[in-house]
Design an enzyme around this catalytic site. Structure first.
Site, mmCIF file in Angstrom:
data_model
loop_
_atom_site.group_PDB
_atom_site.id
_atom_site.type_symbol
_atom_site.label_atom_id
_atom_site.label_comp_id
_atom_site.label_asym_id
_atom_site.label_seq_id
_atom_site.Cartn_x
_atom_site.Cartn_y
_atom_site.Cartn_z
ATOM 1 N N SER A 14 25.070 -2.140 48.471
ATOM 2 C CA SER A 14 23.655 -1.773 48.330
ATOM 3 C C SER A 14 23.063 -2.435 47.086
ATOM 4 O O SER A 14 21.899 -2.822 47.058
ATOM 5 C CB SER A 14 23.527 -0.254 48.197
ATOM 6 O OG SER A 14 24.105 0.378 49.310
ATOM 7 N N ARG A 41 15.155 -6.259 59.660
ATOM 8 C CA ARG A 41 15.319 -4.808 59.778
ATOM 9 C C ARG A 41 14.760 -4.196 61.070
ATOM 10 O O ARG A 41 15.459 -3.390 61.703
ATOM 11 C CB ARG A 41 14.750 -4.098 58.550
ATOM 12 C CG ARG A 41 15.823 -3.999 57.503
ATOM 13 C CD ARG A 41 15.422 -3.354 56.217
ATOM 14 N NE ARG A 41 16.569 -3.468 55.319
ATOM 15 C CZ ARG A 41 16.502 -3.488 54.018
ATOM 16 N NH1 ARG A 41 15.345 -3.393 53.415
ATOM 17 N NH2 ARG A 41 17.589 -3.589 53.284
ATOM 18 N N GLU A 55 22.756 -3.769 57.016
ATOM 19 C CA GLU A 55 21.370 -4.210 56.757
ATOM 20 C C GLU A 55 20.626 -3.177 55.904
ATOM 21 O O GLU A 55 19.428 -2.965 56.079
ATOM 22 C CB GLU A 55 20.616 -4.429 58.067
ATOM 23 C CG GLU A 55 21.191 -5.530 58.914
ATOM 24 C CD GLU A 55 20.558 -6.873 58.632
ATOM 25 O OE1 GLU A 55 19.367 -6.923 58.292
ATOM 26 O OE2 GLU A 55 21.271 -7.866 58.715
HETATM 27 C C1 LIG Z 1 30.432 -3.837 60.571
HETATM 28 C C2 LIG Z 1 29.675 -4.373 59.404
HETATM 29 C C3 LIG Z 1 29.061 -5.607 59.497
HETATM 30 C C4 LIG Z 1 28.394 -6.139 58.396
HETATM 31 N N1 LIG Z 1 27.851 -7.403 58.467
HETATM 32 C C5 LIG Z 1 27.408 -7.983 57.327
HETATM 33 C C6 LIG Z 1 27.047 -9.360 57.323
HETATM 34 O O1 LIG Z 1 27.108 -10.048 58.352
HETATM 35 N N2 LIG Z 1 26.686 -9.922 56.140
HETATM 36 C C7 LIG Z 1 26.618 -9.207 54.987
HETATM 37 O O2 LIG Z 1 26.274 -9.776 53.956
HETATM 38 N N3 LIG Z 1 26.919 -7.885 54.960
HETATM 39 C C8 LIG Z 1 27.323 -7.269 56.093
HETATM 40 N N4 LIG Z 1 27.679 -5.942 56.081
HETATM 41 C C9 LIG Z 1 27.614 -5.207 54.814
HETATM 42 C C10 LIG Z 1 26.602 -4.070 54.806
HETATM 43 O O3 LIG Z 1 25.301 -4.568 54.723
HETATM 44 C C11 LIG Z 1 26.994 -3.142 53.647
HETATM 45 O O4 LIG Z 1 28.143 -2.430 54.058
HETATM 46 C C12 LIG Z 1 25.889 -2.191 53.263
HETATM 47 O O5 LIG Z 1 24.844 -2.885 52.641
HETATM 48 C C13 LIG Z 1 26.368 -1.077 52.331
HETATM 49 O O6 LIG Z 1 27.091 -1.583 51.255
HETATM 50 P P1 LIG Z 1 28.510 -0.918 50.872
HETATM 51 O O7 LIG Z 1 29.307 -0.858 52.127
HETATM 52 O O8 LIG Z 1 29.062 -1.633 49.729
HETATM 53 O O9 LIG Z 1 28.173 0.594 50.496
HETATM 54 P P2 LIG Z 1 27.727 1.107 49.042
HETATM 55 O O10 LIG Z 1 26.593 0.300 48.544
HETATM 56 O O11 LIG Z 1 28.934 1.232 48.189
HETATM 57 O O12 LIG Z 1 27.191 2.570 49.407
HETATM 58 C C14 LIG Z 1 28.058 3.686 49.597
HETATM 59 C C15 LIG Z 1 27.184 4.917 49.819
HETATM 60 O O13 LIG Z 1 26.384 5.167 48.642
HETATM 61 C C16 LIG Z 1 25.011 5.216 48.986
HETATM 62 N N5 LIG Z 1 24.199 4.659 47.886
HETATM 63 C C17 LIG Z 1 24.416 3.495 47.215
HETATM 64 N N6 LIG Z 1 23.436 3.315 46.295
HETATM 65 C C18 LIG Z 1 22.588 4.362 46.426
HETATM 66 C C19 LIG Z 1 21.369 4.745 45.771
HETATM 67 N N7 LIG Z 1 20.818 3.992 44.826
HETATM 68 N N8 LIG Z 1 20.768 5.887 46.163
HETATM 69 C C20 LIG Z 1 21.300 6.660 47.159
HETATM 70 N N9 LIG Z 1 22.457 6.348 47.802
HETATM 71 C C21 LIG Z 1 23.072 5.223 47.441
HETATM 72 C C22 LIG Z 1 24.902 4.377 50.250
HETATM 73 O O14 LIG Z 1 23.727 4.699 50.986
HETATM 74 C C23 LIG Z 1 26.184 4.754 50.972
HETATM 75 O O15 LIG Z 1 25.995 5.949 51.658
HETATM 76 C C24 LIG Z 1 28.316 -5.383 57.190
HETATM 77 C C25 LIG Z 1 28.924 -4.123 57.125
HETATM 78 C C26 LIG Z 1 29.620 -3.622 58.195
HETATM 79 C C27 LIG Z 1 30.295 -2.292 58.056
#
Ligand SMILES: Cc1cc2nc3c(=O)[nH]c(=O)nc-3n(C[C@H](O)[C@H](O)[C@H](O)COP(=O)(O)OP(=O)(O)OC[C@H]3O[C@@H](n4cnc5c(N)ncnc54)[C@H](O)[C@@H]3O)c2cc1C
Length: 408
Positions: free
Chosen positions: A136, A267, A388
């Site tokens: 994120s 989005r 996303e």
């Molecule tokens: C199957 C799959 C396909 C994907 N495909 C791609 C791709 O093609 N290219 C790419 O670049 N990425 C891709 N992603 C990555 C995806 O966009 C990220 O998983 C997503 O942005 C969340 O990041 P994270 O998993 O590190 O979660 P984190 O950012 O670690 O978040 C963990 C939790 O904390 C919450 N959180 C974090 N910050 C805050 C805040 N400020 N306030 C409130 N809550 C918060 C989040 O909402 C979540 O619930 C993919 C992910 C998956 C699982």
């Protein structure tokens, strides 16, 4: 500017019916098999390429449809078929949009065709932004791109994660830091051409849902790409960085970075995918409720079940309207003054999660087994509130846009 319409025109209806036919006849029957195999369904992608669904032309036609309904309509139908397979078919589009949004005409013409290949030799592409410590929080990205002026080459080092099609892609689009002082404003996007030394696939993830879509880490070790692989070109990057430095000095104004531009454009399309999965589960549940009998009558005869179906359909229609509005606004250059794109993704993805859970409940024990598709749809739907931009991040974007304050 096209007027906002809630009705598809005759041409769009024809395309929708054609896509629905492919989803029903080719995607849906293959869904359970590829979910179990947890592999990229190359034969299905090839079928899609043969009929023209997996092609730049098809997506460009939908992308530039002035009503804005082309892409959401296409996504809804394909994801109605199956989310994992559909993501394998449209995943390349995320990388293609990255190039369309930031690339020069020459880069668009050179790289997008190589992302798709052709019906005899299909290829896929990957968009790599997320990192182990930058999900994120895009600004904490560490993958570094350093310019080697003597050779007019960029050198990329770092580890990307969660990349759809990562490591199996012909073309990778990689977002990297070019100026660490500028945070997310110091990012730029690069093409990594086929077979570039130094790029390798790391871990391939075993997932809860959308298992027919390949998700993996991408490791970049001294990956050298020509200067021409910087999306938008060096001159534009230097101008953008100079502006960002000026603003930083003045203590100022937020500017969009390359990754955010890509996410913004995509989005509402993710919202449409969620609508497709939700509609698929709702239809199975409606049929089941009309035929399954308990206490001597169909279970839909009970308000407890019928009202759930009424709520499911109401939410799905509301989600579609938000998605269509956002998509129309994006195509017609309307300003997202209330973060309408994020709203559409938030509401549609939460709807898909809720509706698929309700569908499992309506099918009772059968809903909990792999004999019926709602179990898979429920697992698949969980992705929409994560990728996303998670639902929490969408709420953050909406709240910040509405309030003008930097809410944390
Ligand atoms: C199957 C799959 C396909 C994907 N495909 C791609 C791709 O093609 N290219 C790419 O670049 N990425 C891709 N992603 C990555 C995806 O966009 C990220 O998983 C997503 O942005 C969340 O990041 P994270 O998993 O590190 O979660 P984190 O950012 O670690 O978040 C963990 C939790 O904390 C919450 N959180 C974090 N910050 C805050 C805040 N400020 N306030 C409130 N809550 C918060 C989040 O909402 C979540 O619930 C993919 C992910 C998956 C699982």
């Amino acid at each position: 500017m096209a007027e906002f319409t809630m009705e598809l025109n005759d041409e769009q209806k024809e395309v929708r019916d054609w896509l629905h036919g492919f989803a029903a006849d080719v995607i849906r029957p293959a869904a359970a098999e590829w979910d179990e195999r947890e592999e990229t369904p190359w034969p299905v992608i090839q079928e899609a390429a043969k009929v023209g669904i997996y092609s730049l032309d098809f997506y460009a036609q939908q992308y530039f449809d002035p009503t804005g309904l082309g892409i959401p309509m296409a996504m809804e139908e394909l994801f109605w078929g199956d989310a994992g397979i559909a993501l394998s078919i449209v995943g390349t589009g995320l990388a293609a949009v990255g190039v369309l949004a930031n690339g020069t005409e020459e880069q668009i013409g050179t790289w997008i065709p190589q992302m798709y290949g052709d019906a005899n030799d299909v290829k896929v592409a990957a968009f790599c932004s997320s990192e182990p410590d930058a999900g994120s929080d895009v600004a904490s990205m560490r993958t570094r791109a350093v310019y080697d002026e003597a050779k007019d080459e960029w050198v990329l080092n770092g580890t990307k994660t969660w990349a759809t099609n990562g490591g199996i892609a012909n073309v990778h689009v990689v977002v990297a830091v070019v100026d660490p002082e500028l945070g997310s404003k110091g990012h730029a996007s690069f093409i990594v051409p086929p077979n570039t030394p130094g790029l390798s696939q790391g871990q391939k993830f075993k997932k809860h849902g959308i298992r027919a879509s390949h998700t993996a880490e991408v490791v970049l070790e001294d990956v050298r790409v020509p200067g021409s692989c910087l999306l938008g070109g060096k001159e534009k990057l230097d101008e953008r960085l100079a502006r960002a430095r000026e603003r930083a000095k003045a203590g100022g104004e937020r500017v969009k970075n390359a990754a955010m531009a890509t996410f913004e454009a995509s989005r509402p399309a993710v919202g449409a995918m969620a609508v497709g999965t939700a509609r698929a589960a709702y239809e199975v549940a409606l049929d089941y409720a009309k035929t399954r009998e308990q206490f001597g009558r169909p279970i839909i005869d009970n308000q407890g079940v019928a009202f759930q179906l009424a709520d499911m359909r109401t939410s799905i229609d509301a989600a579609r309207l938000l998605v269509w509005r956002a998509s129309w606004m994006a195509v017609n250059g309307k300003q997202f003054t209330a973060a309408e794109g994020s709203m559409s993704k938030l509401f549609a993805s939460e709807t898909a999660k809720k509706v698929t859970a309700q569908a499992v409940q309506i099918l009772g024990g059968n809903g909990y087994t792999r004999e019926y598709p709602v179990e898979r749809m429920h697992r698949d739907a969980a992705i929409y509130t994560i990728f996303e931009g998670t639902s929490e991040i969408q709420r953050l974007v909406i709240a910040r846009t509405l309030s003008g304050m930097s809410i944390r």
